[in-house]
Design a protein around this motif. Sequence first.
Motif, PDB file in Angstrom:
ATOM      1  N   ALA A   1      12.796 -37.129  16.763  1.00 43.82           N
ATOM      2  CA  ALA A   1      11.542 -36.225  16.367  1.00 43.82           C
ATOM      3  C   ALA A   1      11.383 -35.720  17.759  1.00 43.82           C
ATOM      4  CB  ALA A   1      10.661 -37.006  15.889  1.00 43.82           C
TER       5      ALA A   1
ATOM      6  N   TRP B   1       8.107 -39.816  10.348  1.00 38.35           N
ATOM      7  CA  TRP B   1       9.080 -39.061  11.309  1.00 38.35           C
ATOM      8  C   TRP B   1       9.840 -40.069  11.916  1.00 38.35           C
ATOM      9  CZ3 TRP B   1       3.606 -38.834  11.947  1.00 38.35           C
ATOM     10  CH2 TRP B   1       2.879 -39.893  12.954  1.00 38.35           C
TER      11      TRP B   1
ATOM     12  N   GLU C   1       7.865 -29.850  13.449  1.00 39.19           N
ATOM     13  CA  GLU C   1       9.286 -30.060  13.219  1.00 39.19           C
ATOM     14  C   GLU C   1       9.963 -29.441  11.872  1.00 39.19           C
ATOM     15  OE1 GLU C   1      11.718 -31.991  14.927  1.00 39.19           O
ATOM     16  OE2 GLU C   1      10.477 -32.235  16.572  1.00 39.19           O
TER      17      GLU C   1
END
Length: 141
Positions: free
Chosen positions: A38, A33, A140
């Motif tokens: 993020a 990530w 996400e």
Amino acid sequence: MENTTKETALLLDRAKAQIVENMKEKGIGAILWDNSRAGFHFIPEILHKSETKDKERVARIMGLYNYDGVLYLVEEDRAPVHFSDFYTEGVDVPPVVVTLTEDVAVRDLGDPAKVKGYTTQGSLEEWLSIADCYFEALNEK
């Protein structure tokens, strides 16, 4: 005190095993990530202790790597992996999260025991925070 240490180690081992199992169920060998984009509630970090010197440093974590059943943390700016490896700059939209299958993870990330930037260190609290980031990263996508 010794019992508490053993209990903590058992809890940590269970937590890691559950993440490994979740990753296997999803076909994920590694998840990375971008901490800067993020939107996590906090930056995932651990206190990393040198195995050869009397030295400590804060390591920012950018992902998890399941290699041969062992769960490793991927250290940002230390592991030989960068988000730019997974998109064409100026053509693709940079990803916030990248997941790699087990085969691709081994090919792209290598053996974590032979390369700097991967660790199994971290306290129970640090690993639980990183587990939270793992599940947030899954959302996400």
